[in-house]
Design a protein around this motif. Structure first.
Motif, PDB file in Angstrom:
ATOM      1  N   PHE A 170      42.218  37.172  73.102  1.00 11.97           N
ATOM      2  CA  PHE A 170      41.109  38.017  73.542  1.00 11.97           C
ATOM      3  C   PHE A 170      41.648  39.233  74.275  1.00 11.97           C
ATOM      4  N   GLY A 171      40.935  40.348  74.161  1.00 10.12           N
ATOM      5  CA  GLY A 171      41.322  41.567  74.866  1.00 10.12           C
ATOM      6  C   GLY A 171      41.677  42.710  73.946  1.00 10.12           C
ATOM      7  N   ILE A 172      42.029  42.426  72.686  1.00  6.18           N
ATOM      8  CA  ILE A 172      42.260  43.486  71.729  1.00  6.18           C
ATOM      9  C   ILE A 172      40.967  44.265  71.560  1.00  6.18           C
ATOM     10  N   THR A 173      41.052  45.569  71.345  1.00  7.69           N
ATOM     11  CA  THR A 173      39.825  46.356  71.226  1.00  7.69           C
ATOM     12  C   THR A 173      39.214  46.227  69.833  1.00  7.69           C
ATOM     13  N   LEU A 174      37.917  46.506  69.775  1.00 11.10           N
ATOM     14  CA  LEU A 174      37.210  46.467  68.498  1.00 11.10           C
ATOM     15  C   LEU A 174      37.797  47.471  67.525  1.00 11.10           C
ATOM     16  N   GLY A 175      38.186  48.638  68.030  1.00 15.55           N
ATOM     17  CA  GLY A 175      38.783  49.664  67.175  1.00 15.55           C
ATOM     18  C   GLY A 175      40.106  49.237  66.582  1.00 15.55           C
ATOM     19  N   GLU A 176      40.935  48.544  67.362  1.00 17.05           N
ATOM     20  CA  GLU A 176      42.209  48.046  66.844  1.00 17.05           C
ATOM     21  C   GLU A 176      41.979  47.052  65.704  1.00 17.05           C
ATOM     22  N   LEU A 177      40.965  46.210  65.858  1.00 15.86           N
ATOM     23  CA  LEU A 177      40.662  45.239  64.814  1.00 15.86           C
ATOM     24  C   LEU A 177      40.155  45.920  63.552  1.00 15.86           C
ATOM     25  N   VAL A 178      39.244  46.864  63.713  1.00 14.42           N
ATOM     26  CA  VAL A 178      38.605  47.512  62.563  1.00 14.42           C
ATOM     27  C   VAL A 178      39.556  48.460  61.848  1.00 14.42           C
ATOM     28  N   PHE A 231      37.585  42.874  72.967  1.00 12.42           N
ATOM     29  CA  PHE A 231      37.023  41.676  72.337  1.00 12.42           C
ATOM     30  C   PHE A 231      37.020  40.565  73.380  1.00 12.42           C
ATOM     31  N   ASP A 232      35.869  40.410  74.028  1.00 15.79           N
ATOM     32  CA  ASP A 232      35.748  39.534  75.188  1.00 15.79           C
ATOM     33  C   ASP A 232      34.277  39.152  75.329  1.00 15.79           C
ATOM     34  N   GLY A 269      40.318  38.384  80.942  1.00 17.31           N
ATOM     35  CA  GLY A 269      39.224  38.007  81.826  1.00 17.31           C
ATOM     36  C   GLY A 269      38.941  36.521  81.767  1.00 17.31           C
ATOM     37  N   ARG A 270      37.672  36.165  81.585  1.00 19.94           N
ATOM     38  CA  ARG A 270      37.274  34.762  81.481  1.00 19.94           C
ATOM     39  C   ARG A 270      37.403  34.232  80.052  1.00 19.94           C
ATOM     40  N   SER A 271      37.830  35.068  79.127  1.00 20.67           N
ATOM     41  CA  SER A 271      38.006  34.646  77.735  1.00 20.67           C
ATOM     42  C   SER A 271      39.482  34.329  77.522  1.00 20.67           C
ATOM     43  N   ARG A 272      39.812  33.050  77.515  1.00 23.54           N
ATOM     44  CA  ARG A 272      41.203  32.628  77.447  1.00 23.54           C
ATOM     45  C   ARG A 272      41.557  32.124  76.065  1.00 23.54           C
ATOM     46  N   GLY A 273      42.850  32.202  75.750  1.00 23.56           N
ATOM     47  CA  GLY A 273      43.316  31.708  74.468  1.00 23.56           C
ATOM     48  C   GLY A 273      43.146  32.731  73.357  1.00 23.56           C
ATOM     49  N   THR A 274      43.132  32.242  72.143  1.00 26.30           N
ATOM     50  CA  THR A 274      43.039  33.104  70.969  1.00 26.30           C
ATOM     51  C   THR A 274      41.700  32.949  70.277  1.00 26.30           C
TER      52      THR A 274
END
Length: 526
Positions: free
Chosen positions: A333-341, A376-377, A309-314
């Motif tokens: 950006f874009g990975i889900t919160l669940g994937e991170l946790v 994550f955005d 989306g509007r969240s670019r880069g890392t």
């Protein structure tokens, strides 16, 4: 001679890295001190250079030297770069962390350093600002404001003096990316600030570092001295903060640099027009400025190609709290919160179920596992009633009491408030009192029937306890708490009071049973 790489990062040293390094030096090895790669469960990490690869062992103690050198140590990890935790990352900002000697100019240049500054100085200032705009880079300190727009405002301002200020007052619990970058790759931050200076016409910069970071302070001061000729005519200096959380707010930080008590300034005027010493000032977070060298070296398109989306880069995400694999994980950006946790962090260190995660520091919202599909955005989190902030994620297992966590948010705000505005100064103190009444009423209430039969039950049970002047019943106090949060959110002068409602309201909305209401019907049935 065998070459060994061992981190000099503060977290690694706290786990015994200095003793391990001395043991390998005593064994006749060449020891190179690096920054941390960012997975603290394997620190102290020892990497042995072998046939162009770095074979890792960790965690390692001083007594393990012989076993590491002959390859028989039970904690042999193999090629560190191929470990799942590192192989899945997109390291733009932290590409050199854990790889190079942080204070070697040659090492920095050999790994792509200064390319961004050289490219920027071959361009007109407006072209540099345009590149930062095109990259989509947004502030990594909390608000997510477009970095290029801020730079454009300072470039357009007419003044004899302009400044670049780096906000390294990393005060959020569960965050350590700024510290890791300054200790593991300080020239990257210096290069980013020098690029910013060229872009807006600023000749001098300040790095404001919290006093709790002695390793980062020492590393930055030494790196500035070593690179002074390389970044000239731009000059830099370090200023050390006294530990006030409110000085993470940009205007309070500016007051502190000027030698005043750190208090929030009213806006307007914006710092970009009247900032440090009344002059136009670019003030960015460490991670924002450290992302700039990549953008100028590789091109704005390469940076903008990653993200959501509007969240670019890392974003360098920091996993902390009750987490199995705590550390820094840089990903688009874009990975889900669940994937991170669960996927990256591995769930809780205790092995118990995850009950809540707090994203964005002590003033960030709490999210239950039912919301782990959230990308994550910036915009997605704002829509869900939260904020990414500095991208710290703190895990809690099912033993946590969310009412007590909500109380902590109010108490934290009361302690750290600069006192300048009433909603923050008084509201947080009243918030602690309201939370105490809610917890007392909850703990003294009889058992609540499950399902929909609870309506009105608690209030009737507590009516006999109600004093003459204050209705301490749960329904009344909960309504008062929500009203108080609304006043703080919309009436506070800065984000300290304005963001305190996020953890309070999210805990109240997602974990009502901890505030005396029953669990949601589905959970009660289970």
């Amino acid at each position: 001679m065998t070459r060994i790489y061992i981190s000099r990062d503060m977290a690694s040293v706290a786990l015994g890295a200095d003793d391990v390094a001395r043991a390998f030096e005593a064994a006749g090895c060449e020891v190179v001190r690096t920054g941390s790669r960012g997975l603290f469960s394997i620190e102290p990490l020892v990497e042995v250079e072998s046939e162009g690869k770095r074979i890792g062992f960790g965690p390692v103690g001083p007594e393990d030297v012989a076993a590491v050198l002959d390859g028989s140590h039970k904690a042999r990890l193999g090629d560190v770069a191929e470990l799942p935790f590192f192989a899945g990352q997109q390291r733009f900002t932290f590409a050199r962390c854990g790889i190079i000697d942080p204070l070697s100019l040659q090492d920095y240049a050999d790994h792509g350093g200064w390319r961004g500054l050289d490219a920027a100085r071959a361009m007109a200032p407006q072209a540099v600002v345009d590149a930062v705009k095109a990259s989509g880079l947004r502030g990594r300190g909390g608000a997510g404001f477009p970095t290029g727009i801020k730079w454009q405002t300072v470039l357009d301002a007419v003044s004899d003096a302009k400044f670049i200020v780096c906000n390294a007052d990393e005060g959020d619990s569960g965050t350590f990316a700024d510290r890791m970058l300054m200790e593991g790759d300080p020239f990257c931050l210096i290069e980013g600030m020098a690029i910013a200076g060229h872009a807006v016409g600023a000749g001098h910069g300040y790095i404001y570092i919290r006093s709790e970071y002695p390793f980062a302070i020492a590393a930055m001061r030494e790196a500035i001295a070593l690179s002074a000729e390389r970044i000239a005519p731009f000059t830099l200096e370090v200023r050390v903060g006294a530990g006030a959380y409110v000085c993470g707010e940009e205007t309070a930080l500016l007051d502190s640099i000027e030698g005043k008590r750190g208090q929030v300034r009213a806006k307007p005027p914006l710092p970009a027009l009247s900032g440090l010493f009344g002059q136009p000032t670019v003030i960015n977070n460490v991670l924002s400025l450290a992302a700039v060298p990549f953008i100028l070296a590789e091109g704005a398109e390469a940076y903008a190609a990653v993200g959501f989306g509007r969240s670019r880069g890392t974003m360098p995400v920091q996993l902390a709290g009750n987490v199995k694999h705590g550390g820094l994980y840089e990903i688009g950006f874009g990975i889900t919160l669940g994937e991170l946790v669960n996927g990256i962090g591995g769930g809780t260190a205790s092995g118990r179920p995850v009950r809540a995660v707090q994203v964005g520091g002590p003033l960030g919202a709490y999210f239950p596992p039912s919301m782990f599909d959230l990308p994550f955005d910036y915009e997605a989190f704002a829509q869900a009633g939260g904020l990414i902030g500095h991208a710290g994620i703190t895990l809690f297992d099912d033993m946590v009491d969310m009412a007590h966590m909500a109380r902590f948010a109010m108490e934290f705000c009361a302690v750290e408030s600069c006192g300048k505005c009433t909603p923050c100064r008084i509201g947080s103190t009243r918030g602690v009192e309201v939370m105490d009444r809610i917890i007392a009423a909850r703990d003294s209430a009889p058992a609540v029937p499950a399902g929909r039969q609870w309506e009105g039950y608690l209030q009737k049970a507590l009516n006999s306890r109600t004093p003459d002047r204050i209705d301490t019943g749960l329904e009344a106090q909960t309504a008062l708490l929500r009203d108080l949060c609304d006043t703080m959110k919309h009436g506070s002068l800065c984000a300290l009071g304005g963001f305190t409602p996020y953890p309070v309201l999210s805990a109240l909305d997602h974990f009502p049973q901890d505030f005396g209401a029953p669990a949601p019907i589905k959970e009660a049935a289970e």
